[in-house]
Design a protein around this motif. Structure first.
Motif, short mmCIF file in Angstrom:
data_model
loop_
_atom_site.label_atom_id
_atom_site.label_comp_id
_atom_site.label_asym_id
_atom_site.label_seq_id
_atom_site.Cartn_x
_atom_site.Cartn_y
_atom_site.Cartn_z
N SER A 80 -2.47 -23.12 -1.63
CA SER A 80 -2.22 -22.77 -3.02
C SER A 80 -1.15 -23.68 -3.60
CB SER A 80 -1.76 -21.32 -3.14
OG SER A 80 -2.72 -20.46 -2.58
N GLY A 81 -1.20 -23.82 -4.91
CA GLY A 81 -0.20 -24.63 -5.59
C GLY A 81 0.54 -23.79 -6.62
N LEU A 82 1.38 -24.45 -7.39
CA LEU A 82 2.17 -23.77 -8.42
C LEU A 82 1.28 -23.09 -9.45
CD1 LEU A 82 4.96 -23.13 -9.46
CD2 LEU A 82 4.96 -25.30 -10.68
N ALA A 83 0.18 -23.72 -9.81
CA ALA A 83 -0.74 -23.14 -10.79
C ALA A 83 -1.28 -21.79 -10.26
CB ALA A 83 -1.88 -24.09 -11.10
N ASP A 84 -1.61 -21.75 -8.98
CA ASP A 84 -2.11 -20.51 -8.39
C ASP A 84 -1.05 -19.42 -8.41
OD1 ASP A 84 -4.64 -21.61 -7.65
OD2 ASP A 84 -3.67 -22.56 -5.92
N LEU A 85 0.20 -19.81 -8.15
CA LEU A 85 1.29 -18.85 -8.17
C LEU A 85 1.51 -18.30 -9.57
CD1 LEU A 85 3.54 -17.46 -6.62
CD2 LEU A 85 4.99 -19.43 -7.05
N LYS A 86 1.48 -19.16 -10.57
CA LYS A 86 1.65 -18.72 -11.96
C LYS A 86 0.49 -17.82 -12.39
CE LYS A 86 4.49 -22.52 -13.59
NZ LYS A 86 4.59 -23.66 -14.51
N THR A 126 0.83 -1.21 0.00
CA THR A 126 0.00 0.00 0.00
C THR A 126 0.86 1.26 0.00
OG1 THR A 126 -1.77 -1.15 1.16
CG2 THR A 126 -1.79 1.25 1.26
N ALA A 127 1.89 1.26 0.83
CA ALA A 127 2.75 2.44 0.95
C ALA A 127 3.52 2.73 -0.34
CB ALA A 127 3.73 2.27 2.11
N THR A 128 3.76 1.71 -1.15
CA THR A 128 4.51 1.89 -2.39
C THR A 128 3.61 1.83 -3.62
OG1 THR A 128 5.01 -0.48 -2.39
CG2 THR A 128 6.67 0.99 -1.45
N SER A 129 2.31 1.78 -3.40
CA SER A 129 1.31 1.71 -4.48
C SER A 129 1.52 0.51 -5.39
CB SER A 129 1.31 3.00 -5.30
OG SER A 129 1.00 4.10 -4.48
N LEU A 130 1.91 -0.61 -4.80
CA LEU A 130 2.09 -1.84 -5.56
C LEU A 130 0.90 -2.76 -5.35
CD1 LEU A 130 5.85 -2.56 -4.76
CD2 LEU A 130 4.89 -1.75 -6.92
N HIS A 131 0.66 -3.62 -6.33
CA HIS A 131 -0.41 -4.60 -6.23
C HIS A 131 -0.02 -5.69 -5.24
CE1 HIS A 131 -3.64 -7.26 -7.41
NE2 HIS A 131 -2.75 -8.22 -7.59
N PHE A 132 -0.94 -6.10 -4.39
CA PHE A 132 -0.68 -7.15 -3.40
C PHE A 132 -1.56 -8.33 -3.71
CE2 PHE A 132 -1.66 -9.26 0.65
CZ PHE A 132 -0.38 -9.59 1.05
N GLU A 133 -0.96 -9.49 -3.87
CA GLU A 133 -1.69 -10.73 -4.12
C GLU A 133 -1.36 -11.69 -2.98
OE1 GLU A 133 -4.38 -12.88 -6.23
OE2 GLU A 133 -3.58 -11.02 -7.04
N GLN A 134 -2.37 -12.07 -2.21
CA GLN A 134 -2.14 -12.94 -1.06
C GLN A 134 -2.32 -14.40 -1.47
OE1 GLN A 134 -4.30 -11.84 2.46
NE2 GLN A 134 -4.17 -13.89 3.30
N LEU A 135 -1.28 -15.20 -1.20
CA LEU A 135 -1.32 -16.64 -1.45
C LEU A 135 -0.89 -17.37 -0.19
CD1 LEU A 135 0.36 -16.91 -4.96
CD2 LEU A 135 -2.03 -17.26 -4.42
N SER A 136 -1.49 -18.51 0.04
CA SER A 136 -1.11 -19.34 1.17
C SER A 136 -0.41 -20.59 0.64
CB SER A 136 -2.35 -19.76 1.97
OG SER A 136 -2.02 -20.77 2.89
N VAL A 137 0.75 -20.88 1.17
CA VAL A 137 1.49 -22.07 0.76
C VAL A 137 0.68 -23.32 1.07
CG1 VAL A 137 3.54 -23.45 1.28
CG2 VAL A 137 3.73 -21.00 0.98
N VAL A 138 -0.07 -23.27 2.13
CA VAL A 138 -0.85 -24.43 2.56
C VAL A 138 -1.99 -24.72 1.58
CG1 VAL A 138 -2.33 -25.34 4.40
CG2 VAL A 138 -0.28 -24.04 4.97
#
Length: 80
Positions: free
Chosen positions: A72-78, A58-70
């Motif tokens: 989410s898988g590789l497909a979600d990360l891609k 937020t402070a740097t005006s960047l997009h934040f995407e929240q993923l959980s390792v527990v």
């Protein structure tokens, strides 16, 4: 929810880890330089890793995407 209402809205509101988020902390200096690189935030659940990541984004005006390792898988990360 109550947790969302109590969550810090700025890095200065984060309690603890003064060497990271204090006035001379590493993350504070990173924000002042306006150059946010890749970070790995590691620790037990409930210690504020996601909150700090969201505050930095937020402070740097960047997009934040929240993923959980527990959950989410590789497909979600891609996809993200």
């Amino acid at each position: 929810p109550l947790a969302d209402r109590l969550r810090p809205t700025t890095l200065a509101e984060v309690v603890g880890q003064e060497h990271l988020v204090g006035p001379d902390g590493a993350l504070t200096r990173i924000l002042e330089s306006r150059t946010l690189g890749s970070l790995i935030l590691w620790g037990p659940p409930g210690t504020g890793k996601t909150t700090v990541a969201r505050l930095l984004a937020t402070a740097t005006s960047l997009h934040f995407e929240q993923l959980s390792v527990v959950f989410s898988g590789l497909a979600d990360l891609k996809k993200a």
